[in-house]
Design an enzyme around this catalytic site. Sequence first.
Site, PDB file in Angstrom:
ATOM      1  N   THR A 102       0.837  -1.233  -0.116  1.00 39.52           N
ATOM      2  CA  THR A 102      -0.040  -0.093   0.167  1.00 39.52           C
ATOM      3  C   THR A 102       0.846   1.228  -0.108  1.00 39.52           C
ATOM      4  OG1 THR A 102      -1.698  -1.193   1.233  1.00 39.52           O
ATOM      5  CG2 THR A 102      -1.686   1.163   1.193  1.00 39.52           C
ATOM      6  N   GLY A 159       2.824  -2.537   8.442  1.00 38.35           N
ATOM      7  CA  GLY A 159       2.870  -3.014   9.970  1.00 38.35           C
ATOM      8  C   GLY A 159       4.369  -3.540   9.953  1.00 38.35           C
ATOM      9  N   GLU A 186      -6.469  -5.652   4.417  1.00 33.47           N
ATOM     10  CA  GLU A 186      -6.356  -6.529   3.631  1.00 33.47           C
ATOM     11  C   GLU A 186      -7.699  -6.560   2.540  1.00 33.47           C
ATOM     12  OE1 GLU A 186      -4.591  -9.901   3.600  1.00 33.47           O
ATOM     13  OE2 GLU A 186      -3.397  -8.192   4.259  1.00 33.47           O
TER      14      GLU A 186
END
Length: 674
Positions: free
Chosen positions: A164, A203, A451
Amino acid sequence: MLNNREKAIKRISLLKKHFRPSEDFNRELDGCTFDFELAAKVVRGLRPEVHHQVIELVDSMMKHNNFKEKSRAAMRYKTNYWVKKILMKFYEKGIFTPEKVIEDPDLLNRCTMGISFFGGEISTKFAVQIGLYLKSLKNMGTETHKDALMKAATLEEFGCFCLTELGHGSDVSKLETTAHFDQITNQFIFNSPTETSRKFWIGNLASTATKAVVFAQLIINGVRHGIHGFLIQIRDPETHEPLYGVTIGDCGDKIGMQGIDNGWIMFDNFRAGKKALLNKFADISPDGVYTSKITSKAKRMAVQLGGLSGGRIAISQVSNDCALGVSSGALRYWAVRKQFKSPKTKLETRLIDYRINHFRLITKFARHFIQHVGMSKITEFWNQYLEGGLGAENKMTSFAHLISSVAKSVFTWTTFDTCSESRQALGGLGYSSYNGFGQVLAVMDLNRTWEGDNNILMQQAGKLILQNLQYLFMEKPVMPTFDFLTTEMPEAEPYSKSLDDVMNLLELLTYRASTLIHQTGMKLNFAEDKIEAWDKLLAFNTYPMTFAYFDRFLLQNYIEFLENFSGDQKTKEVFTLLGVVYAQKVIIEDAEFFRDYLTRAQIDDLKETLMDNLLKLRKEVVGLSYLLPFTDKMQGALFKLDMKPYEHFLDFVERSERKANIDIDGDIIIPVPR
């Protein structure tokens, strides 16, 4: 012979010694009419045994479930600490091995999602390290990346998954990060050409990862070959400082999940060797020529990312588990909480005995139980897809994307709604963090957009559903679960059968799904501008069609599940009632669709019947809640299995008033007397 209460105590006592149930517990379990032992065995079988082993082991390691720290840095430290400790314990006990994790990362991912009640950050950290980073290396890498795989599985190296960007997420083909191949030096040169090209919300990146799987536009001699994955070192393993050409930042404070170090990264002529390319599906020859067995850029990208849909399976599971956990806890609390005297008995009424509360929560419990059973079948489909291997030749690829997309959307949407209602069900006490709703609502909110944003996933699933209609007219085999679909649109004829029979309700849901698929397909087929038509059809055609397909699938699968109780008619009747309640509420909520099939009087009768069925379920539902895979430590202060909510809640409150000291061997802030 043991009664239901004694059977439940025996099961609970395996995880919690000296279990002392309350009078409310005894009353509720003694009132159940199903065979607890049979039901517990069947429901436990919905998950592989390793799932239960993982929960029981982590339960033994944790003091209790309130995973809390004040500072963001401390929460991140704690999250990493527990991920390492838990995974090493798995290896020590032989539940998993590094080799098994590499072979089947999806299994570990689903199992660790099952421990999310001990801390959403812990399960999410596992998802990032194993479900995204390690799995990317496995799916897209070759023998070249074998060493990195083992280091990821043993946590010798932490990695991150950089897909992303600030400007693009769902539209992966438009990612802006570039990787130019320099034939002279045999290196890739990475650049972030715009402000929006920085990888964002990654993350593990802000403070943990030393390596990254980065997706970028591969450019060779000025020719763009589309999105490809690369494994690159981003920090010095000794100093932990970003390498030259790499800038890393922190995404900052969030409304939840503070234990996950989301970060951003930008590249400025950063160089990485040729081995950085994850080259299972595409490679560059020694003389600099690009080769790939998959000629289509879109298909190549789909194959690279297809295996990562397993993350949606895990999110679907953990979301629905969460909904079952909090709705079960709220119902148990309602079975204790009394409010207002009954004019008839002159006694205070338990909240669970108010009919409006049956509609508020028992209907939701029924839906999530049916989804719990459906999750087992969805996982089975996913495993079939994995057995086919990654590649354009896998016939399950499209269906795996369809079922994972719609499941993730429906499960996360319904879960957030249920968590919100369950929070309200506790009144003011629901606002206390000791019940976990602050963490739960933040995570469940997040699940609706990471997701894959649910709205995008529903559109993709809708296209694949319509593809099956096209297959029928082309006389090609349809995907699994579409055997109900024919080339003929069902006729709207008055329905005269009982609306209290599960098979008849399946007929109605089948009629609804088939009709909406045909109607949407025809409107799109006859449209002059299909792109404009598709956008226009989403709200009132495509989304309802996709929901209808999935509602039908869930009930069909649940009816097959009921065969597990064929030897015990009473138990089968109780579990059938869950399916009936689920289907009746679906039909009532979409009464407008059935206006040509059911009369207004029939809909009114159906509402009456639903309320009567909820009254029948009321005496079973607390007992049913004890069949689910949740331990006492996974419950909020008011949700404990012994049904002594006030005692536990006050214990949390009183301990919080003392001075606290951090115990690194615990999972919470441990109170220390003054």
